[in-house]
Design a protein around this motif. Structure first.
Motif, short mmCIF file in Angstrom:
data_model
loop_
_atom_site.label_atom_id
_atom_site.label_comp_id
_atom_site.label_asym_id
_atom_site.label_seq_id
_atom_site.Cartn_x
_atom_site.Cartn_y
_atom_site.Cartn_z
N PHE A 3 0.84 -1.24 0.18
CA PHE A 3 0.07 0.21 0.10
C PHE A 3 0.85 1.35 0.09
O PHE A 3 0.46 2.04 -0.87
N SER A 4 1.95 1.57 1.11
CA SER A 4 2.73 2.47 1.00
C SER A 4 3.85 2.25 1.94
O SER A 4 3.81 1.41 2.82
N LEU A 5 5.13 2.87 1.99
CA LEU A 5 6.00 2.79 3.07
C LEU A 5 5.45 3.21 4.22
O LEU A 5 6.32 2.63 5.06
N ALA A 6 4.65 4.22 4.33
CA ALA A 6 4.34 4.84 5.53
C ALA A 6 3.65 3.54 6.44
O ALA A 6 3.85 3.21 7.76
N TYR A 7 2.71 2.60 5.65
CA TYR A 7 1.88 1.62 6.45
C TYR A 7 3.06 0.46 6.72
O TYR A 7 2.75 -0.39 7.49
N ALA A 8 4.07 0.41 5.74
CA ALA A 8 4.85 -0.66 6.06
C ALA A 8 5.72 -0.44 7.43
O ALA A 8 6.21 -1.12 8.19
N ALA A 9 6.12 0.92 7.34
CA ALA A 9 6.80 1.18 8.81
C ALA A 9 6.02 1.08 9.99
O ALA A 9 6.41 0.49 11.10
N MET A 10 4.78 1.36 9.77
CA MET A 10 3.56 1.25 10.73
C MET A 10 3.69 -0.39 11.22
O MET A 10 3.46 -0.53 12.49
N ALA A 11 3.56 -1.21 10.19
CA ALA A 11 3.56 -2.73 10.37
C ALA A 11 4.63 -3.00 11.23
O ALA A 11 4.56 -3.90 12.07
N ALA A 12 6.01 -2.46 10.99
CA ALA A 12 7.13 -2.96 11.63
C ALA A 12 6.90 -2.64 13.48
O ALA A 12 7.25 -3.18 14.10
N MET A 13 6.10 -1.24 13.57
CA MET A 13 5.93 -1.03 14.79
C MET A 13 4.84 -1.80 15.54
O MET A 13 5.16 -2.20 16.92
N ILE A 14 3.86 -2.20 14.72
CA ILE A 14 2.79 -3.26 15.45
C ILE A 14 3.55 -4.54 15.69
O ILE A 14 3.26 -4.99 16.67
N GLY A 15 4.41 -5.07 14.87
CA GLY A 15 5.24 -6.22 15.46
C GLY A 15 6.00 -6.07 16.49
O GLY A 15 6.00 -7.10 17.34
N MET A 16 6.56 -4.75 16.83
CA MET A 16 7.32 -4.74 18.09
C MET A 16 6.29 -4.96 19.18
O MET A 16 6.62 -5.44 20.28
N VAL A 17 4.97 -4.06 19.16
CA VAL A 17 3.79 -4.21 20.23
C VAL A 17 3.67 -5.56 20.70
O VAL A 17 3.44 -6.11 21.77
N LEU A 18 3.50 -6.41 19.17
CA LEU A 18 3.11 -7.77 19.65
C LEU A 18 4.20 -8.47 20.17
O LEU A 18 4.09 -9.27 21.28
N GLY A 19 5.72 -8.45 20.05
CA GLY A 19 6.59 -8.90 20.73
C GLY A 19 6.68 -8.59 22.25
O GLY A 19 6.86 -9.59 23.12
N GLU A 20 6.51 -7.46 22.37
CA GLU A 20 6.66 -6.82 23.62
C GLU A 20 5.61 -7.59 24.82
O GLU A 20 5.80 -7.82 25.94
N LEU A 21 4.42 -7.62 23.81
CA LEU A 21 3.25 -7.99 24.85
C LEU A 21 3.43 -9.62 25.36
O LEU A 21 3.10 -10.09 26.26
N SER A 22 4.10 -10.46 24.12
CA SER A 22 4.22 -11.50 24.38
C SER A 22 5.43 -11.83 25.55
O SER A 22 5.24 -12.68 26.55
N GLY A 23 6.23 -10.86 25.66
CA GLY A 23 7.41 -10.97 26.70
C GLY A 23 6.70 -10.77 27.97
O GLY A 23 6.95 -11.39 29.10
#
Length: 529
Positions: A178-198
């Motif tokens: 869709f766009s680079l902006a949403y791609a960077a947002m997806a990377a941050m969402i991945g960080m949220v999910l990782g921290e939550l699992s920890g």
């Protein structure tokens, strides 16, 4: 529950840190190849804001929890442990809720006045939930550190990275269409999910192996009668200096991308290209450069209570011994890293990131890896000596100097982003030297320089071997030949350290899991003991 010794705790964190750093490289490599350097730049523009927010939220409480809980456990005072945790939890949770609310309420102001590229706005919004998750997790991490059980923290870090990597494979690969902006947002969402699992893992571990009756078996030997105000004062006496240091450093870090992009603009670099260059510098070169610090950071975590205990008993000689050990360990890690990053920067970054242009940025900073790695143990020693304020001032001086040099050098068209690398290298050297001077003033200086000399000789032999293997390849060095040179060079380096008796079979044997196997190998090396 069995407590871990100083060395066991350091080794557990060290091994976990190495694993998570390697996984972090996989994360960076996959993310870079999926979304590109420009989207990585958008991610990195937002990331310093997270550090600033966490400084306000955690307020140095994890360190205070670790120290006060350790003291209370030693006295078998379960009531004080509970009181410290209740007060810390209330403060951190309240500040986390307030901070997340302000971040959302001020989102338009941040987008207008802080984010130098408007495409970073979705990533900023996705970042807000991670503040609360990390804030709660920091309470558990401080608690486990205080009871000297580093294993849950280590496994939580590995789990976080695993979930993060799996998340970006799905999310970033989908949103990049869709766009680079949403791609960077997806990377941050991945960080949220990782921290939550920890966080969920730490909660489970606390309930399974670290309940209060397991940490301090009843009946307790003592019960303090200190009022709530006294406990709060004890917490703030430790947390406020750390908070001030992190706050100022976070402000400097948050100012860096703004200053770098504006400096590159003055040098005639267009905004999109400047964003990509900063993404390559901060998202590719810096993570590779700081990889060796995983060892010294783990060492620093355990140095604080060890030095504090030695100081309380008046054993200055033990502190000097810890300083000597820290310098030797730092040299063992930093010297070979400097060799590889300096002489093989271009082929290494091409093999890892698919971009050899990152190499010059890395090569400029690589000779100063030793100074970078030395900062963590020296900071730990200063904090253990109750000189956290001195460490804070030194770090601020180094950070301000870096921004000043960036402003001078990065605005020159002939240097550009390389001026940022030079400024970073200068900051490493200045901060480490200031820390070392402060430590020497407190405890003096005593160490065996012969070990450092032997490490230097082993590193030089490693370099000679790697240059011999890659001599005829030039700039077209293949990935397989690079791997052969790296693996062979590290084996030679390890063998020489053992033969020079910098490493002994006894020391190697204490490494978790693989120690006995490595010790058996060391005993068969020439001149090794």
């Amino acid at each position: 529950m069995s407590r871990q010794t100083f060395l066991q705790g350091a080794l557990v964190l060290m091994m976990a840190g190495i694993v998570t750093r390697l996984m972090g490289f996989v994360y960076r490599i996959v993310l870079t190849r999926l979304i590109g350097a420009e989207a990585m730049g958008l991610f990195q523009i937002v990331f310093p804001i997270l550090g600033l927010a966490l400084t306000f939220v955690t307020m140095g409480f994890p360190l205070a929890i670790a120290k006060l809980v350790a003291e209370a456990v030693a006295k078998r005072d379960s009531h004080r442990v509970r009181r410290v945790m209740r007060i810390s939890s209330a403060c951190v949770l309240a500040s986390a809720g307030l901070c997340m609310g302000l971040m959302y309420a001020c989102r338009h102001l941040v987008a207008q006045y802080w984010l130098t590229d408007p495409r970073a706005y979705p990533t900023y919004l996705a970042m807000i939930p991670v503040v609360g998750v990390i804030a709660v997790a920091s309470l558990y991490r401080g608690y486990f550190q205080g009871i000297q059980d580093m294993t849950p923290t280590a496994w939580a870090s590995i789990l976080e990275q695993s979930v993060r990597i799996i998340s970006i494979w799905g999310l970033a690969a989908y949103f990049v269409r869709f766009s680079l902006a949403y791609a960077a947002m997806a990377a941050m969402i991945g960080m949220v999910l990782g921290e939550l699992s920890g966080l969920l893992f730490l909660i489970w571990q606390q309930r399974r192996r670290a309940r209060m009756n397991q940490v301090v078996p009843e009946p307790a030997y003592a019960r303090t009668s200190e009022p709530l105000r006294a406990t709060l004062r004890a917490i703030t006496q430790l947390s406020l200096p750390v908070t001030a240091s992190r706050l100022i450093w976070s402000l400097l870090s948050a100012a860096e991308p703004i200053l770098v992009l504006r400096a590159l603009g003055l040098a005639g670099v267009p905004l999109k290209e400047a964003t990509a260059l900063y993404g390559a510098y901060s998202g590719m070169a810096i993570p590779l450069l700081v990889f060796p610090t995983v060892v010294t950071s783990s060492l620093a975590t355990n140095l604080v209570p060890a030095v504090a205990e030695a100081q309380a008993s008046g054993n200055v000689e033990r502190i000097r011994h810890r300083l000597s050990q820290s310098i030797t360990v730092t040299a063992m890690v930093a010297f070979p890293a400097s060799v590889v990053f300096t002489f093989f920067a271009a082929p290494l970054t091409r093999a890892i990131y698919g971009d050899a242009h990152v190499g010059p940025m890395l090569a400029i900073m690589a000779p100063f890896v030793f100074m970078l790695c030395l900062q963590s143990p020296l900071t730990g020693i200063l904090q253990g000596l109750n000189r956290a304020g001195t460490a804070m001032v030194n770090s601020i001086v180094g950070g301000v100097a870096r921004l000043a040099v960036i402003l001078v050098l990065a605005t020159r068209p002939s240097l550009g982003i390389l001026g940022v690398s030079i400024a970073t290298a200068f900051s490493f050297a200045l901060t480490a030297l200031l820390h070392l001077v402060a430590v020497v003033r407190e405890i003096g200086f005593q160490m065996r320089t012969s070990s450092v000399v032997r490490i230097g000789v082993a590193s030089a032999a490693m370099l000679a071997y790697m240059l011999l293997i890659t001599f005829r390849s030039g700039s077209s060095l293949s990935g397989s030949r690079l791997v052969l040179a790296l693996v062979g060079g590290m084996i030679l380096y390890f063998a020489l350290l053992c033969s020079f008796r910098v490493l002994t079979s006894y020391a190697v044997g204490r490494v978790p899991k693989v120690g006995p196997w490595l010790a058996a190998i060391v005993r068969h090396l020439p001149f090794a003991v």
